[in-house]
Design an enzyme around this catalytic site. Structure first.
Site, PDB file in Angstrom:
ATOM      1  CG  HIS A 415      46.866 -66.095 -30.383  1.00 19.23           C
ATOM      2  ND1 HIS A 415      48.235 -66.051 -30.331  1.00 19.23           N
ATOM      3  CD2 HIS A 415      46.486 -67.231 -29.751  1.00 19.23           C
ATOM      4  CE1 HIS A 415      48.677 -67.131 -29.696  1.00 19.23           C
ATOM      5  NE2 HIS A 415      47.630 -67.864 -29.353  1.00 19.23           N
ATOM      6  CD  GLU A 665      22.278 -60.814   8.660  1.00 21.18           C
ATOM      7  OE1 GLU A 665      22.239 -60.145   7.616  1.00 21.18           O
ATOM      8  OE2 GLU A 665      22.778 -61.951   8.714  1.00 21.18           O
ATOM      9  CB  SER A 687      23.757 -51.048   8.290  1.00 19.90           C
ATOM     10  OG  SER A 687      24.278 -50.884   6.990  1.00 19.90           O
ATOM     11  CG  ASN A 688      22.146 -52.739   3.359  1.00 23.88           C
ATOM     12  OD1 ASN A 688      22.268 -51.559   3.681  1.00 23.88           O
ATOM     13  ND2 ASN A 688      22.875 -53.282   2.419  1.00 23.88           N
ATOM     14  CG  ASP A 689      19.208 -58.294   5.743  1.00 27.22           C
ATOM     15  OD1 ASP A 689      18.673 -57.696   4.799  1.00 27.22           O
ATOM     16  OD2 ASP A 689      19.557 -59.492   5.681  1.00 27.22           O
ATOM     17  CB  CYS A 736      29.948 -55.488   6.274  1.00 32.32           C
ATOM     18  SG  CYS A 736      28.643 -56.607   6.805  1.00 32.32           S
TER      19      CYS A 736
END
Length: 797
Positions: A415, A665, A687-689, A736
Site C-alpha cells: 500500500h 500508403e 511505408s509498411n502498407d 512513420c
C-alpha cells in the site's frame, strides 16, 4: 433475464465492459473467465442493481445522505472516521431485503453444485462501480473477506461489503476524485476460495521506472492479504517479457503468514523456521505466472496489476483478479518530493541511518515523525517525513501531507509503495529486510534526508541531495549528458498510449508524428461508437477520446501532435462491445471498409463526427492548438474532398495552426499527389502498407514475406516522386513506418530525397536523431568536396 435488473450474475456472463453492472473487480473476473485461458476460481457477483435495491428498500439512501452532511472536511481524519463509522453502522444494522437475500442464497447453493462441493469455502470481494477505471485508482478501497462458508455467512459478508463502500479510505478517495458517494454502487464477487500455500501480486510494468520490458512478481507464504497490506516483505522476482527468463530475484525473510482456519475465517501464524528464508515459488512457477501476465496484458492491451495464489492441495496456480495498472497513467506532475520550505542547515557528511527498497523515487529532507499507533495519525503535520511500520489505506490523509515516507515492512507493491507513487512522494519500504527497522533506528523529531531513488536514509540534511547542482543526476551522481544534435530533418515520435506521453516527452523529438487513435478505443472506451450512439451515450466517445488526446498534446506542447483518425478494420471494430450489429463480415478486411471510406459513409458518418468533436474539444475547450490530424487509407481524391468538407461543417478548418495530413500508403496517393495536394497540408508515408500494396506482397504471409522490402526500387521511386510533387506546392512529407528505424541506408535515401521529417518509435528517437545528423553532415561534406559516394540507383520514373 434482464442483466440490468438481475441481482446476481455469474462470472461467465460478464465482460470487462460491465463495470456499471458489477464494478471493476467483478467485471474483470468475468472477462478473465469468459475471454481468456488463464485459470480463474469460478463464482458469481451481486450487482449494482442489487446494491441500489438494498439502499432504496431499507431507506438507507436517504439516511446516508443526511449523515454525509456532517462530513464538512474530508482532510480531518477524526471527523472522517466518526462520520463513516456512523454510515457503516447504519448499513450493518439494516436487514437485507428477502428477495436479494434469496438470490444470494440460491446462487451460493448452485455454486456448490457446479464445483461439486456442498457449502464451499469462498472469498467475498468488494467491487465498486468506479473501481479500476484508467483515471481512478479505487482498487483495494473496499473490503475483502476470506474463507467464508455457508449461505447465511455469505449473505452477511455481502452486507459488510456494502458497508465497506463507506470506509474512511473509500470515502476520502471518492471525495478527492469527484465521485458522488451515492452514485457509486457496490458489487460483491463471491469466488471459490484458493487454499493458498503462497500468494502475491504481479505487474506487467516496473512500478518505479516505468520499464515495460519486464514483469514484477511478489509473493509470500499464506494468503495474499499480507503482501498487499505490507505486513511482510515479500520475495521479489523480475522476469523478461520476451523470453520469460528470470533477470533478478530477492528472497526476503517472511516470519509470519495469514492462513485459513479449517472451519472458516483466517488467522496469523508463524512461518516454520526452515521456510522463513525459503523461496515461495519455484523458477518454473515464476515463469508460468509470467506467461499468464503476458497473456492478460495482451488481451487487455494495457499494463496490468494482478493477484495470484498457489493452492496447497494440488500446487495449481490461480489468478485471483486482474485490473489495469494505474500508477503510470497518473504520474504526479506537481514536483512533489522536491525539498521546499525554510532554509536548512546542511551537511556534506553521508551517515547512513537505514536502507530499504526504493518504492517511489525522489529525494526529500525534513523532520521525521515516527508513528506506531494509527490513532496518532491526526498528529501528523504538513511537510514532515512519515516513519512507520507500514501504512494502510486509512492513512492516506496523513500520507498526503508527507514530504517522504519510510516503512519497516512492505514490498514494491504494498500500500505505501502504490499510494506514494500515485501522490508523487518519495518512499522507502521494507527497511527491516535491508538493514534495521526504521521505527527503532530513526528517532522521532530528528532531521533526515530520504534518497528514495536509491533506497537510503541519511542523518541530517545532506547538501548535494537537498540542493542538487545543475547537471547532477537524480540518483546523486554527476553526469555529462550528450546533447541532442540539431538536425534539418525533423525527428517525430510514434506514440499511441496517452499515459506514456509524459514519460516520453523528455526525449529529443520535435513532436508526435503519429498518434494512433485505436489505442484509446481498445484501452479506455471498449464500445463501438454506433452502439454508444444507439444507447444514447455518444458523449462517452467525445469525452474519452478528448481526454486521451489532451494528455498527449499537453505533455508535448508546444510541439505538434498529429492524430491519425480511426483506422480499425471491420474485424477489429466487431471486437468492440456492440460491434456485431454494425460491422460486415469481409473476406479481406485489410482492403475493405476502413479508413476514409467509413468517414462519409451514411452508415458510419455520425460516428466519425464524434471523432471530429473530440478534436475540436481539445483544440477549443482545452486550448491545445498543437493538435493536427491525419486521414488514413484514403483511396480517391473525391473522398479526401468530402472529408475536408465534413471537417469544415464541424468547425475544423485548415489553416496556419491546424494542419490536415494524408497517410500516403496507397499507390493512388502517390500517382495522384498533384490532385490530393488541393486538400491536404502534407503527407506521412506509411511505408509498411505502401510497400505491401506496391509490391502486392502480404508481409504477414510467411510464404512471401521474404519478398517484402521497403528498400525495393519501386517503393523508393514512389517515395521520391511523392516528395517532388508535394514540395512543388509547398506540402510537407514525413514517414512513420519502421524502415528508417531498421535500415540506415534507407534513412540516407530519404534525407537525400528531401524528406521533411521522420517519425519513429520512442526507443530509437535519440539514435535516429544522431544518425540523421551524421547523414546530413556527410551530405554537406560531400557537396563541399565534390568527392561523395555516387548513388547508382535511378529513382526517376
Amino acid at each position: 433475464m434482464d442483466r440490468n435488473t438481475a441481482f446476481v450474475l455469474w462470472f461467465d456472463e460478464l465482460r470487462r465492459e460491465d463495470v456499471n453492472l458489477v464494478g471493476g473487480k467483478s467485471s474483470s473476473l468475468g472477462e478473465l473467465t469468459s475471454a481468456t485461458n488463464v485459470p480463474v476460481p469460478y463464482g458469481f457477483a451481486t450487482t449494482a442493481a442489487g446494491y441500489r435495491y438494498f439502499m432504496r428498500k431499507t431507506g438507507l439512501d436517504k439516511k446516508i445522505e443526511e449523515l454525509l452532511k456532517e462530513l464538512t472536511d474530508v482532510e480531518d481524519p477524526v471527523q472522517l472516521r466518526i462520520v463513516t463509522a456512523k454510515v457503516r453502522d447504519a448499513i450493518c444494522a439494516a436487514d437485507m431485503p428477502q428477495e436479494l437475500a434469496e438470490s444470494v442464497r440460491k446462487s451460493y447453493d448452485e455454486l456448490g453444485k457446479k464445483v461439486g462441493e456442498a457449502e464451499p469455502f469462498v472469498a467475498v470481494r468488494s467491487s465498486a462501480t468506479a473501481e479500476d477505471l484508467p483515471d481512478a485508482s479505487f482498487a483495494g478501497q473496499q473490503d475483502t473477506y476470506l474463507n467464508v462458508r455457508g449461505a447465511d455467512m455469505v449473505i452477511q459478508k455481502v452486507k459488510e461489503c456494502y458497508a465497506s463502500t463507506f470506509t474512511d479510505r473509500a470515502t476520502y478517495y471518492r471525495t478527492k476524485k469527484g465521485f458522488d458517494h451515492l452514485e457509486v454502487a457496490l458489487s460483491a464477487a463471491v469466488q471459490m476460495m484458493v487454499f493458498s500455500k503462497s500468494s502475491g501480486v504481479m505487474f506487467t510494468v516496473d512500478l518505479v521506472t516505468g520499464d515495460d520490458s519486464t514483469i514484477t512478481i511478489e509473493g509470500a507464504w499464506g494468503l495474499g492479504e499480507y503482501v498487499v497490506q505490507g505486513t511482510v516483505t515479500p520475495d521479489n522476482f523480475r522476469v523478461k517479457k520476451d523470453d520469460l527468463s528470470i533477470v533478478s530475484k530477492m528472497i526476503n525473510t517472511k516470519p509470519i503468514q495469514l492462513v485459513r482456519k479449517a472451519g472458516g475465517d483466517c488467522e496469523e501464524l508463524p512461518v516454520p523456521k526452515e521456510l522463513q528464508k525459503a523461496q515461495v515459488l519455484t523458477e518454473e512457477q515464476v515463469r508460468e505466472l509470467a506467461s499468464y501476465a503476458k497473456a492478460i496484458e495482451k488481451h487487455y492491451g494495457c499494463y496490468m496489476d494482478m493477484e495470484w495464489g498457489v493452492d496447497e492441495r494440488n500446487g495449481k496456480i490461480w489468478l485471483l483478479q486482474a485490473r489495469p495498472e494505474t500508477v503510470w497513467s497518473k504520474k504526479n506532475k506537481d514536483g512533489k518530493g522536491a525539498v521546499q520550505g525554510d532554509a536548512m542547515e546542511t551537511t556534506t557528511e553521508r551517515v547512513i541511518v537505514v536502507k530499504g527498497l526504493p518504492a517511489s523515487p525522489g529525494r526529500a529532507a525534513g523532520k521525521a515523525h515516527v508513528i506506531l499507533d494509527p490513532s496518532r495519525i491526526g498528529e501528523f503535520k504538513d511537510g514532515e517525513i512519515l516513519v512507520t511500520t507500514m501504512t494502510a489505506p486509512d492513512w492516506v490523509p496523513a500520507m498526503k501531507k508527507a514530504k517522504a515516507i519510510v516503512t519497516d515492512a512492505g514490498g514494491m507493491t504494498c500500500h505505501a509503495s502504490i499510494v506514494s507513487r500515485e501522490l508523487g512522494i518519495p518512499c522507502i519500504v521494507g527497511t527491516k529486510s535491508r538493514s534495521t527497522e526504521a521505527t527503532t533506528t530513526i528517532k522521532d523529531g530528528t532531521e533526515i534526508t530520504v534518497d528514495a531513488t536509491n533506497g537510503v536514509v541519511y542523518e541530517g540534511y545532506v547538501e548535494d541531495l537537498v540542493k542538487p547542482q545543475e547537471g547532477a543526476a537524480q540518483g546523486g551522481s554527476v553526469t555529462i549528458a550528450e546533447a541532442a544534435p540539431v538536425t534539418g530533418t525533423k525527428i517525430y515520435m510514434n506514440l499511441g498510449n496517452p499515459d506514456m506521453a509524459e514519460k516520453y516527452s523528455v526525449l529529443p523529438c520535435d513532436g508526435i508524428g503519429l498518434m494512433r487513435e485505436e489505442f484509446i478505443w481498445t484501452t479506455f472506451i471498449h464500445e463501438h461508437p454506433l452502439y454508444l450512439i444507439e444507447i444514447g451515450h455518444p458523449e462517452r466517445v467525445v469525452d474519452q477520446l478528448a481526454e486521451g488526446i489532451r494528455k498527449m498534446c499537453q505533455a508535448m506542447a508546444p510541439r505538434p501532435v498529429t492524430l491519425r483518425f480511426s483506422d480499425f478494420k471491420s474485424s477489429e471494430y466487431r471486437d468492440l462491445k456492440g460491434g456485431d450489429k454494425f460491422e460486415p463480415v469481409e473476406s479481406s478486411a485489410l482492403l475493405g471498409w476502413r479508413g476514409a471510406s467509413r468517414y462519409y459513409d451514411p452508415k458510419y458518418i455520425e460516428a466519425f463526427k464524434l471523432e471530429l468533436r473530440a478534436v475540436r474539444k481539445v483544440r477549443e475547450e482545452f486550448g491545445l492548438k498543437n493538435l493536427n490530424v491525419m486521414v488514413p487509407f484514403c483511396r480517391r481524391v473525391d473522398e479526401m474532398e468530402r472529408i475536408v468538407s465534413l471537417m469544415d461543417a464541424e468547425g475544423l478548418h485548415r489553416g496556419p495552426d491546424f494542419k490536415v495530413w494524408l497517410m500516403a500508403e496507397i499507390p493512388s496517393n502517390i500517382i495522384l499527389a498533384d490532385q490530393f495536394n488541393k486538400f491536404v497540408d502534407g503527407y506521412s508515408i506509411g511505408s509498411n502498407d505502401l510497400t505491401m500494396l506496391v509490391m502486392g506482397c502480404d508481409r504477414d504471409n510467411e510464404t512471401v514475406a521474404p519478398l517484402f522490402d521497403e528498400r525495393n526500387l519501386a517503393v523508393k521511386r514512389a517515395i521520391r516522386h511523392l516528395i517532388e510533387v508535394a514540395h512543388k506546392e509547398g506540402k510537407t512529407v514525413s514517414i512513420c513506418g519502421q524502415a528508417p528505424s531498421v535500415y540506415p541506408d534507407f534513412t540516407e535515401f530519404l534525407i537525400k530525397s528531401g524528406i521533411d521529417s521522420i517519425s519513429v518509435n520512442p526507443d530509437v528517437v535519440a539514435a535516429t536523431r544522431k544518425s540523421v545528423a551524421q547523414i546530413e553532415q556527410r551530405i554537406l561534406m560531400d557537396s563541399l568536396t565534390g568527392r561523395g559516394r555516387a548513388d547508382t540507383e535511378d529513382y526517376n520514373w
